[in-house]
Design an enzyme around this catalytic site. Structure first.
Site, PDB file in Angstrom:
ATOM      1  N   CYS A 112       0.825  -1.216   0.000  1.00 36.34           N
ATOM      2  CA  CYS A 112       0.000   0.000   0.000  1.00 36.34           C
ATOM      3  C   CYS A 112       0.853   1.258   0.000  1.00 36.34           C
ATOM      4  O   CYS A 112       0.684   2.137  -0.826  1.00 36.34           O
ATOM      5  CB  CYS A 112      -0.937   0.013   1.195  1.00 36.34           C
ATOM      6  SG  CYS A 112      -2.193  -1.236   1.053  1.00 36.34           S
ATOM      7  N   HIS A 113       1.742   1.365   0.964  1.00 40.07           N
ATOM      8  CA  HIS A 113       2.513   2.599   1.066  1.00 40.07           C
ATOM      9  C   HIS A 113       4.000   2.343   1.231  1.00 40.07           C
ATOM     10  O   HIS A 113       4.743   3.198   1.673  1.00 40.07           O
ATOM     11  CB  HIS A 113       1.970   3.462   2.211  1.00 40.07           C
ATOM     12  CG  HIS A 113       0.496   3.692   2.118  1.00 40.07           C
ATOM     13  ND1 HIS A 113      -0.407   2.940   2.814  1.00 40.07           N
ATOM     14  CD2 HIS A 113      -0.223   4.540   1.356  1.00 40.07           C
ATOM     15  CE1 HIS A 113      -1.638   3.326   2.486  1.00 40.07           C
ATOM     16  NE2 HIS A 113      -1.549   4.279   1.610  1.00 40.07           N
ATOM     17  N   GLY A 114       4.420   1.098   0.911  1.00 41.18           N
ATOM     18  CA  GLY A 114       5.842   0.808   0.836  1.00 41.18           C
ATOM     19  C   GLY A 114       6.602   0.707   2.144  1.00 41.18           C
ATOM     20  O   GLY A 114       7.673   1.286   2.278  1.00 41.18           O
ATOM     21  N   TYR A 160      -4.807  11.884  -1.141  1.00 39.00           N
ATOM     22  CA  TYR A 160      -4.165  10.598  -0.837  1.00 39.00           C
ATOM     23  C   TYR A 160      -2.674  10.673  -1.151  1.00 39.00           C
ATOM     24  O   TYR A 160      -1.844  10.144  -0.409  1.00 39.00           O
ATOM     25  CB  TYR A 160      -4.840   9.509  -1.672  1.00 39.00           C
ATOM     26  CG  TYR A 160      -4.451   8.102  -1.331  1.00 39.00           C
ATOM     27  CD1 TYR A 160      -4.757   7.557  -0.092  1.00 39.00           C
ATOM     28  CD2 TYR A 160      -3.783   7.308  -2.254  1.00 39.00           C
ATOM     29  CE1 TYR A 160      -4.407   6.258   0.209  1.00 39.00           C
ATOM     30  CE2 TYR A 160      -3.439   6.004  -1.961  1.00 39.00           C
ATOM     31  CZ  TYR A 160      -3.752   5.482  -0.726  1.00 39.00           C
ATOM     32  OH  TYR A 160      -3.412   4.192  -0.437  1.00 39.00           O
ATOM     33  N   ARG A 183       0.568   9.951   1.287  1.00 36.91           N
ATOM     34  CA  ARG A 183       1.565   8.915   1.015  1.00 36.91           C
ATOM     35  C   ARG A 183       2.993   9.408   0.933  1.00 36.91           C
ATOM     36  O   ARG A 183       3.913   8.675   1.278  1.00 36.91           O
ATOM     37  CB  ARG A 183       1.222   8.217  -0.309  1.00 36.91           C
ATOM     38  CG  ARG A 183       0.042   7.312  -0.203  1.00 36.91           C
ATOM     39  CD  ARG A 183       0.075   6.266  -1.268  1.00 36.91           C
ATOM     40  NE  ARG A 183       0.382   6.828  -2.586  1.00 36.91           N
ATOM     41  CZ  ARG A 183       0.402   6.094  -3.691  1.00 36.91           C
ATOM     42  NH1 ARG A 183       0.128   4.821  -3.646  1.00 36.91           N
ATOM     43  NH2 ARG A 183       0.689   6.646  -4.841  1.00 36.91           N
TER      44      ARG A 183
END
Lengths: 173, 432
Positions: free
Chosen positions: A137-139, B308, B312
């Site tokens: 998802c976000h590494g 989003y 991130r």
């Protein structure tokens, strides 16, 4: 009411105001608590909180995933290499420093909740820069002890409460 | 005290205020007892608006129509949907396959959401470009931001209901945002879920909240409109109307123009809904939810992508969440950060470029939000995030302080003359 002879000047009205406010506050509190608390998990949900897993069929280097409290739990039988890597890591290299021995009961078995501590995705096993887990998802990268090494996750993969029941069974919860 | 003095001392009161209606007959009888008819006449028939309004000013009306249609289609869907993890996915498939016109109603609801966001982004752009957030419209702007937050919440909750893979993992990721709260994070998330993970309890309450917030939006929209009718509409010149040469009646002039805008907008919507109903969605949401398998790529709906992306690219969990929420909340500071007294970008050559760059940057962030979370994308995303906030905290006050506005006409009718003479340029696609 004009004839207040108390030295501290408090009147019957002050008393009534205080009593009314107190009863009101208790009433509001008593009404709000159930309205908030009913949203928490109830006893029937909590009762499902422990499971037993048979681990006799898991070979060295293999990993199984079981569902506990609606969340995946990774049970990994680590290779000697995995264990060595996890033990040799310097505390200074860790974002959330924790010794490997504090995260396992038996060195060979690593049991962690398979939920990325960033935003709750399920990390993929055997991937990432530290050959532990990698969250797509976000590494976030986790090592062979499930500790966070790189990426946005703030803490290590959580170790659930578990115990060995006999030689080939684990009780989680 | 004598009786005479006593009577002089008391002022008369009128708790009964009937009367005063400009109407007669039954209309007057009702209006004298429930003064909504004269209010409607006052606010929608006699109401004066600047005559220079372009089609950019139709999006308020368009959004109202979208909201009404969303509620009507939502009501229909609610009659067939089951908020239970065992049945949710199948009940949506039943709506698509069996329920009479279910496919149409669901595709309409889903695509209307996207078009609602398209209209809202154009509506917000209009305000940015023409300075509609400035004195005296700050509160209206703030109410608008509240609506935007509520819209995002409702859209998110609605997206979880079909209980597909994206529903489940979207719900997991978004509810986990609350775990970034220091100390209480975990308990708050467990409380939100009613369980130790997103499951049946969560789905049920998401369904209820999806309804609740939809109607909250209606309530806040009423406030937005009440505020509008006090401060009046801004217009492309950014100059307040002074006399009757500057205005037209709301009805029939603005209403008829808005109707054209609505029709064109709805035609585009119907075209997309009929020919590409799933184009704006994610195919993974047609896979039933599986708590053991995270899709390799979790992507929110397109309208959330820029925010989003901001979440991130920030490597710290709590800071990421703060930046994401802050990226919307910061809009609320704009009326004070951009203190230039000139509203319209037509007369602000430098700020105009900044606004266009901001729009471009918004699209860059949207692209980054859908791209993988590594390598060059993170770098671009960080630059774009930095620019996003710099636009508000650096560019807005800096440009307001240093920019020299172009010469301005005295009034709206003069503005119109200047436009005819080609002295000033406005955005052409929505003008006329």
């Amino acid at each position: 009411m004009n004839e207040n002879k108390n030295k501290d000047k408090s009147t019957r009205r002050d008393f009534l105001t205080t009593v009314t406010a107190t009863v009101g506050a208790v009433g509001v509190g008593a009404a709000v608590f159930p309205i908030i608390n009913h949203m928490n998990p109830d006893s029937s949900v909590k009762a499902l909180a422990s499971i037993e897993v048979d681990i006799s069929g898991v070979n060295e280097g293999q990993e199984i995933t079981v569902l506990w409290r609606g969340k995946p739990v990774f049970i990994k039988r680590r290779t000697k290499e995995d264990i060595l890597k996890a033990k040799e890591t310097k505390m200074a290299d860790l974002k959330d420093p924790q010794e490997d021995k504090a995260r396992v009961i038996k060195e060979e078995w690593l049991v962690v909740i398979g939920v990325c501590t960033h935003l709750g995705c399920v990390p993929a096993g055997g991937q990432g820069d530290y050959s532990g887990w990698f969250c797509p998802c976000h590494g976030s990268h986790y090592d062979t002890s499930g500790r966070i090494r790189k990426g946005p996750a703030p803490t290590n993969l959580e170790v659930p409460k578990y115990e060995f029941v006999g030689s080939d069974k684990i009780k989680i919860g | 005290m004598s009786a005479d003095n006593l009577e002089q001392k008391y002022k008369p009161v009128h708790t009964n205020k009937t009367g005063g209606s400009p109407f007669t007959g039954i209309t007057g009888w009702i209006d004298n007892r429930l003064p909504v008819i004269r209010m409607f006449k006052h606010e929608y028939l006699d109401f004066q608006v600047p005559k220079s309004l372009s089609y950019f000013w139709s999006f308020g009306g368009i959004l109202t129509i979208c909201l009404i249609l969303l509620i009507i289609t939502g009501l229909s869907l609610g009659m067939h949907y089951k908020p239970d993890t065992k049945y949710a996915f199948d009940s949506v498939e039943k709506i698509m396959r069996d329920v009479n016109f279910g496919w149409l109603i669901r595709y309409a609801h889903v695509n209307l959401t996207s078009f609602f966001f398209i209209a809202v982004y154009l509506h917000i752009f209009r305000s940015l470009y023409y300075g509609s957030y400035k004195e005296p419209r700050q509160l209206m702007w703030l109410i608008g931001i509240v609506i935007f937050f509520l819209m995002m919440a409702t859209a998110f909750l609605g997206y979880t209901l079909p209980w597909g893979q994206m529903s489940f993992w979207g719900a997991t990721v978004i509810t986990n945002l609350f775990s970034a709260i220091p100390f209480f994070g975990e308990s708050v998330v467990t409380w939100l879920w009613g369980d130790y993970s997103v499951g049946d309890a969560a789905l049920n309450r998401f369904y209820v909240l999806h309804w609740l917030i939809a109607f909250l939006i209606v309530g806040v929209v009423v406030f937005h409109v009440i505020a509008l009718h006090i401060v009046g509409s801004n217009n492309p010149s950014g100059i307040e109307p002074k006399d009757t040469r500057d205005t037209v009646s709301f009805s029939p002039f603005t209403t008829s123009k808005d109707l054209v805008g609505m029709l064109v907008f709805l035609l585009i919507f119907v075209a997309v809904m009929m020919y590409a109903p799933n184009y704006l969605g994610h195919p993974d949401n047609y896979i039933p939810a599986n708590p053991l398998v995270t899709p390799p790529h979790i992507v929110p709906e397109w309208y959330f992508l820029p925010f989003y992306a901001i979440l991130r690219v920030i490597p710290d969990k709590l800071m990421g969440v703060i930046a994401m929420v802050g990226s919307i909340a910061v809009l609320g500071l704009l009326p004070w950060l951009d203190f230039s007294r000139v509203r319209s970008c037509v007369f602000r050559p430098i700020w105009k470029q900044c606004v266009f760059l901001f729009v471009l940057n918004f699209f860059v962030l949207m692209y980054i939000g859908a791209a993988p979370a590594d390598g060059i994308y993170v770098v671009i995303g960080r630059i774009a995030t930095a620019f996003y906030f710099a636009f508000f905290f650096i560019l807005a006050p800096l440009v307001a302080a240093t920019e020299k506005p172009l010469p301005m006409p005295e009034s709206i009718h003069e503005f119109e003359n200047w436009k005819k003479q080609g002295k000033i340029k406005t955005i052409n696609i929505f003008s006329k």
